[in-house]
Design a protein around this motif. Structure first.
Motif, PDB file in Angstrom:
ATOM      1  N   PRO A 175       0.799  -1.230   0.000  1.00  0.00           N
ATOM      2  CA  PRO A 175       0.000   0.000   0.000  1.00  0.00           C
ATOM      3  C   PRO A 175       0.834   1.285   0.000  1.00  0.00           C
ATOM      4  N   LEU A 176       1.949   1.304   0.717  1.00  0.00           N
ATOM      5  CA  LEU A 176       2.811   2.490   0.731  1.00  0.00           C
ATOM      6  C   LEU A 176       3.374   2.751  -0.657  1.00  0.00           C
ATOM      7  N   LEU A 177       3.895   1.729  -1.292  1.00  0.00           N
ATOM      8  CA  LEU A 177       4.453   1.874  -2.635  1.00  0.00           C
ATOM      9  C   LEU A 177       3.361   2.211  -3.652  1.00  0.00           C
ATOM     10  N   ASP A 178       2.168   1.635  -3.485  1.00  0.00           N
ATOM     11  CA  ASP A 178       1.047   1.942  -4.380  1.00  0.00           C
ATOM     12  C   ASP A 178       0.730   3.440  -4.358  1.00  0.00           C
ATOM     13  N   ARG A 179       0.628   4.009  -3.182  1.00  0.00           N
ATOM     14  CA  ARG A 179       0.301   5.430  -3.056  1.00  0.00           C
ATOM     15  C   ARG A 179       1.425   6.314  -3.577  1.00  0.00           C
ATOM     16  N   THR A 180       2.656   5.911  -3.317  1.00  0.00           N
ATOM     17  CA  THR A 180       3.800   6.690  -3.783  1.00  0.00           C
ATOM     18  C   THR A 180       3.846   6.718  -5.305  1.00  0.00           C
ATOM     19  N   VAL A 181       3.706   5.568  -5.932  1.00  0.00           N
ATOM     20  CA  VAL A 181       3.723   5.492  -7.402  1.00  0.00           C
ATOM     21  C   VAL A 181       2.527   6.241  -7.985  1.00  0.00           C
ATOM     22  N   ASP A 182       1.359   6.096  -7.364  1.00  0.00           N
ATOM     23  CA  ASP A 182       0.163   6.785  -7.839  1.00  0.00           C
ATOM     24  C   ASP A 182       0.360   8.305  -7.801  1.00  0.00           C
ATOM     25  N   GLY A 183       0.907   8.817  -6.687  1.00  0.00           N
ATOM     26  CA  GLY A 183       1.181  10.253  -6.585  1.00  0.00           C
ATOM     27  C   GLY A 183       2.182  10.714  -7.626  1.00  0.00           C
ATOM     28  N   PHE A 184       3.234   9.915  -7.820  1.00  0.00           N
ATOM     29  CA  PHE A 184       4.248  10.252  -8.823  1.00  0.00           C
ATOM     30  C   PHE A 184       3.622  10.358 -10.212  1.00  0.00           C
ATOM     31  N   LEU A 185       2.833   9.356 -10.586  1.00  0.00           N
ATOM     32  CA  LEU A 185       2.252   9.338 -11.931  1.00  0.00           C
ATOM     33  C   LEU A 185       1.257  10.479 -12.151  1.00  0.00           C
ATOM     34  N   LYS A 186       0.385  10.708 -11.179  1.00  0.00           N
ATOM     35  CA  LYS A 186      -0.639  11.750 -11.343  1.00  0.00           C
ATOM     36  C   LYS A 186      -0.019  13.141 -11.439  1.00  0.00           C
ATOM     37  N   ILE A 187       0.789  13.495 -10.468  1.00  0.00           N
ATOM     38  CA  ILE A 187       1.346  14.848 -10.448  1.00  0.00           C
ATOM     39  C   ILE A 187       2.421  15.008 -11.514  1.00  0.00           C
ATOM     40  N   GLY A 188       3.166  13.950 -11.796  1.00  0.00           N
ATOM     41  CA  GLY A 188       4.145  14.003 -12.887  1.00  0.00           C
ATOM     42  C   GLY A 188       3.475  14.289 -14.214  1.00  0.00           C
ATOM     43  N   ALA A 189       2.321  13.659 -14.448  1.00  0.00           N
ATOM     44  CA  ALA A 189       1.578  13.899 -15.694  1.00  0.00           C
ATOM     45  C   ALA A 189       1.061  15.334 -15.753  1.00  0.00           C
ATOM     46  N   VAL A 190       0.591  15.849 -14.632  1.00  0.00           N
ATOM     47  CA  VAL A 190       0.109  17.233 -14.597  1.00  0.00           C
ATOM     48  C   VAL A 190       1.255  18.202 -14.890  1.00  0.00           C
ATOM     49  N   ALA A 191       2.412  17.970 -14.264  1.00  0.00           N
ATOM     50  CA  ALA A 191       3.563  18.855 -14.482  1.00  0.00           C
ATOM     51  C   ALA A 191       4.045  18.801 -15.933  1.00  0.00           C
ATOM     52  N   ALA A 192       4.069  17.614 -16.517  1.00  0.00           N
ATOM     53  CA  ALA A 192       4.490  17.485 -17.917  1.00  0.00           C
ATOM     54  C   ALA A 192       3.507  18.207 -18.834  1.00  0.00           C
ATOM     55  N   THR A 193       2.226  18.075 -18.544  1.00  0.00           N
ATOM     56  CA  THR A 193       1.202  18.745 -19.343  1.00  0.00           C
ATOM     57  C   THR A 193       1.324  20.262 -19.236  1.00  0.00           C
ATOM     58  N   ARG A 194       1.612  20.745 -18.030  1.00  0.00           N
ATOM     59  CA  ARG A 194       1.803  22.182 -17.835  1.00  0.00           C
ATOM     60  C   ARG A 194       2.990  22.685 -18.648  1.00  0.00           C
ATOM     61  N   ALA A 195       4.058  21.902 -18.684  1.00  0.00           N
ATOM     62  CA  ALA A 195       5.242  22.291 -19.457  1.00  0.00           C
ATOM     63  C   ALA A 195       4.906  22.381 -20.945  1.00  0.00           C
ATOM     64  N   VAL A 196       4.129  21.437 -21.448  1.00  0.00           N
ATOM     65  CA  VAL A 196       3.731  21.453 -22.864  1.00  0.00           C
ATOM     66  C   VAL A 196       2.858  22.674 -23.146  1.00  0.00           C
ATOM     67  N   ALA A 197       1.900  22.933 -22.266  1.00  0.00           N
ATOM     68  CA  ALA A 197       1.003  24.075 -22.470  1.00  0.00           C
ATOM     69  C   ALA A 197       1.775  25.389 -22.472  1.00  0.00           C
ATOM     70  N   GLU A 198       2.712  25.514 -21.564  1.00  0.00           N
ATOM     71  CA  GLU A 198       3.519  26.736 -21.494  1.00  0.00           C
ATOM     72  C   GLU A 198       4.340  26.924 -22.771  1.00  0.00           C
ATOM     73  N   ASP A 199       4.978  25.862 -23.215  1.00  0.00           N
ATOM     74  CA  ASP A 199       5.779  25.970 -24.436  1.00  0.00           C
ATOM     75  C   ASP A 199       4.904  26.170 -25.673  1.00  0.00           C
TER      76      ASP A 199
END
Length: 141
Positions: free
Chosen positions: A18-42
């Protein structure tokens, strides 16, 4: 196991821990948001200029990866810490978010700068932002 649905895409993370599940889930969700923000800005800057080159595309790809990895890591650390603190304390309240936010802010600052005053300020900021987000979350439900 964390489950989320975004834009009709269902993502399930199940590592068996469960700890690793939540950590990976947080990484994927927020990582995707940050990558999308970078694309939108550029994309905004390219549209403003009116042209795009392969150099622009390479820059955007590198920025997407860097931003996604950085913010995904910070989110993964935070969600993992919040889960661990909740399990250790045996309760689910705003204090878990505050402690996890402060520890994440301090750890991120220590890794990136190492300056003592900045570490303390980033710990305070992390704790304050996480606590505020938790209170806002309580208000919306």
């Amino acid at each position: 196991m964390p489950r989320s649905s975004f834009a009709k895409v269902d993502v399930v993370v199940d590592t068996g821990n469960p700890l690793l599940d939540r950590t990976v889930d947080g990484f994927l969700k927020i990582g995707a948001v940050a990558a999308t923000r970078a694309v939108a800005e550029d994309a905004y800057h390219v549209a403003k200029r009116g042209s795009i080159s392969t150099k622009d595309a390479e820059h955007t790809l590198k920025k997407m990866c860097k931003e996604g990895a950085y913010w995904g890591t910070v989110a993964g650390v935070y969600t993992g810490m919040e889960y661990g603190i909740r399990r250790a304390r045996g309760t689910s309240d705003w204090k878990n978010a505050m402690i996890a936010g402060a520890l994440t802010g301090a750890l991120t600052s220590a890794v990136t700068s190492g300056e003592k005053d900045k570490i303390v300020l980033d710990a305070l900021t992390g704790g304050a932002v996480a606590t505020a987000a938790e209170f806002i979350n309580y208000l919306t439900y």
